[in-house]
Design an enzyme around this catalytic site. Sequence first.
Site, mmCIF file in Angstrom:
data_model
loop_
_atom_site.group_PDB
_atom_site.id
_atom_site.type_symbol
_atom_site.label_atom_id
_atom_site.label_comp_id
_atom_site.label_asym_id
_atom_site.label_seq_id
_atom_site.Cartn_x
_atom_site.Cartn_y
_atom_site.Cartn_z
ATOM 1 N N LYS A 140 -19.310 -5.774 25.576
ATOM 2 C CA LYS A 140 -18.090 -6.567 25.742
ATOM 3 C C LYS A 140 -18.318 -8.066 25.585
ATOM 4 C CE LYS A 140 -14.563 -5.146 27.084
ATOM 5 N NZ LYS A 140 -14.172 -4.711 28.416
ATOM 6 N N CYS A 168 -1.191 -8.541 20.517
ATOM 7 C CA CYS A 168 -2.580 -8.977 20.410
ATOM 8 C C CYS A 168 -3.057 -9.482 21.758
ATOM 9 C CB CYS A 168 -2.704 -10.073 19.354
ATOM 10 S SG CYS A 168 -4.358 -10.758 19.135
ATOM 11 N N GLU A 205 -9.769 -23.767 39.663
ATOM 12 C CA GLU A 205 -10.528 -22.528 39.747
ATOM 13 C C GLU A 205 -11.481 -22.597 40.928
ATOM 14 O OE1 GLU A 205 -12.111 -19.222 39.847
ATOM 15 O OE2 GLU A 205 -10.699 -19.403 38.163
ATOM 16 N N TYR A 264 -6.709 10.218 4.841
ATOM 17 C CA TYR A 264 -5.373 10.499 4.335
ATOM 18 C C TYR A 264 -5.489 11.397 3.104
ATOM 19 C CZ TYR A 264 -3.868 7.028 7.718
ATOM 20 O OH TYR A 264 -3.636 6.370 8.890
ATOM 21 N N CYS A 278 -10.884 -13.274 16.986
ATOM 22 C CA CYS A 278 -10.570 -11.864 17.220
ATOM 23 C C CYS A 278 -11.761 -11.258 17.959
ATOM 24 C CB CYS A 278 -10.350 -11.143 15.902
ATOM 25 S SG CYS A 278 -10.226 -9.341 16.069
ATOM 26 N N GLN A 284 0.835 -1.200 0.000
ATOM 27 C CA GLN A 284 0.000 0.000 0.000
ATOM 28 C C GLN A 284 0.871 1.251 0.000
ATOM 29 O OE1 GLN A 284 -2.285 1.567 3.533
ATOM 30 N NE2 GLN A 284 -4.031 0.775 2.360
ATOM 31 N N CYS A 337 -4.326 -4.137 19.364
ATOM 32 C CA CYS A 337 -3.288 -4.015 18.328
ATOM 33 C C CYS A 337 -3.258 -2.604 17.764
ATOM 34 C CB CYS A 337 -3.528 -5.047 17.235
ATOM 35 S SG CYS A 337 -5.187 -5.020 16.505
#
Length: 638
Positions: free
Chosen positions: A419, A351, A401, A166, A333, A100, A339
């Site tokens: 979230k 990450c 746990e 840009y 993700c 790019q 990131c």
Amino acid sequence: MSALDVLFTSVRVGRLTFGNRLVMAPMGTCLDQGGYITDDTVAYYRRRAEGGVGAITVEGCLVSADTVGPEPRLCAPECVPGLRRIVEAVRPHGTVVGVQLMHPGRQVVAGPSVAPSPVPLNSAAPTPHELTEPEIDRIVADYARAARFAAEAGFDYLEVHGAHGYLPSNFLSPRHNLRTDGYGGTLENRARFSLEVARAIVAAVDLPLVWRLNGTDAEPGGFDLDSAVAVAKLLQDSGVASISVSSGTWLTLHETLAPMAVRRGHMRPLVQAVRQAVSVPVMAVGRLDDPALAAEIVASGDADLVLLGRGLIAEPDWPDLVRAGRLGEVRPCIACNACVDLVGRGERARCSVNPEVGRELTWSVEAAAAPRSVMVVGSGPSGLEAARIARLRGHRVSVWEADDALGGKLSVAGAAPSKREVLRFRDFQARRLAELGVEIRTSSPVSAGTVAEECPDVVVVATGAVPLVPPVPGIDGPDVHDAQRLLRGEIAVAPGTRLVVVGGSATGCETAELMRARGAEVTIVEMRGSIGRGIEAITRRQLVKQLRHDGVGILTKAVVVGIEPGSVRWRPADDDTAAEETVPADLVALAIGWRATGPQVAAELAADGVDVRILGDAETPADFVRAINAGADTGLAV
């Protein structure tokens, strides 16, 4: 035949054939050094090529020598060898590779800030220099020269970053381009700079040119979809081989880099409109890492190719895993934008869910020389990652746990409506540990006696942190609770309850969001000048905006001095002599801060000479990225 198979059909872009419909989106990494490609940069791109993506567009490279930023440079002969190394590392994997070309314009980090008009980016930014026509000609020549350098480096195609505010995008904007000459006014005039750049590149090199174009700036009075459709046609007529449709600018980054609260595929109507208007292939982007959605967009004809950005950072093997039908192994993700936040601050990309990112050059999960018995105490992000890596290395691993389910802070963080993506990662980790044969013990607190009975070789203390409780009068009252208890649903909050959240941290904001959604009347009291500190910037901006929109009261620079039945007393943080004020409160939630638990727990468990490691919040309360990386490091070290 699977519905996902459409993603793995070939497609022509100009004279090139892409082996599949998946393209790695250009995203900054800050892995370069002074603008030059490093071994770390090469390893990062090689790793994505190994995962089976059809094409990789290397992150934006600066075309003008006087522009300074965190991006690699492509403005001089000495820039070519490093970029050639990326091409040589990627191509053996059957991946087409492009680069790019970008000019940041007024969004420059250092060096001259330039723009079509002297309109600053925001109130804190400098007023940019208004480009003269000779200066515009020079920048057009810079793009053509950079294209020749890219061809010399061996790239298969080029992309111009003509979106996101840009320089080309800034020219297109009627809100920010106020010129009255041939580069301003009408859409055709505002598009003139982009078309001159496109024609100059097409004339300079025999490589397919992709143009990244905003479908909308998502700004009042900005570049809109109708204009984007018209410009896409003009670009096609100027020799552009493909249009990559995105949206947003630095003023509307929630569009460009949508946080997890934004639905997947939010840009689909934009790419659909452009696709209907042009005959060249069109690329879609915008949280398209769900395989079914990506496939459906291609199958429907809304787009010809799908860009994966953050999804390939989180899971480099996304293409190969999806092609093989191993969807449960795809690390999700969660669009936390960690990131993006790190790179935006000039730091190396990392990450929240993939500790390999940024250290691909040295990353290696090797079998342990001698398998050991590893007991992980606590199942937050660091504990789960330590367990996963240790098991991959061949150790016998158990996770203990105290609560009745895995997750620790992951479960709490994922409770708020905005979230919920966090829970996908929690569930992924739990599923992978089970598949790997890790022994899971929930509802199982660990004491020195437990360790003595189990006789592990190593104990990993990942018990997290406990809330800070300051010495405020009334803080031990019956209507005062740790905010996590509300997030976990342990405290019932009826509609109309007057809730005061003390502390505007991430936990405080998430508590306010969830309780407001359930009908409570919520006020956040924060001693600092703003709320949401520690939350990634794009997410924070949107969350605070949403809280205000939903009617959450926000008191900043306010110190709580007492809690009484029915009210919370506070005073201005910067004036000890100011009169106290009160906020009505039927219930108080504390979200003030954290204290590490690890040293105390480790001291108890190490009494009998056990090899004890402390990690994550148990050692030092920190963010998600550091927790995951600490867990990985421990798993590699035991």
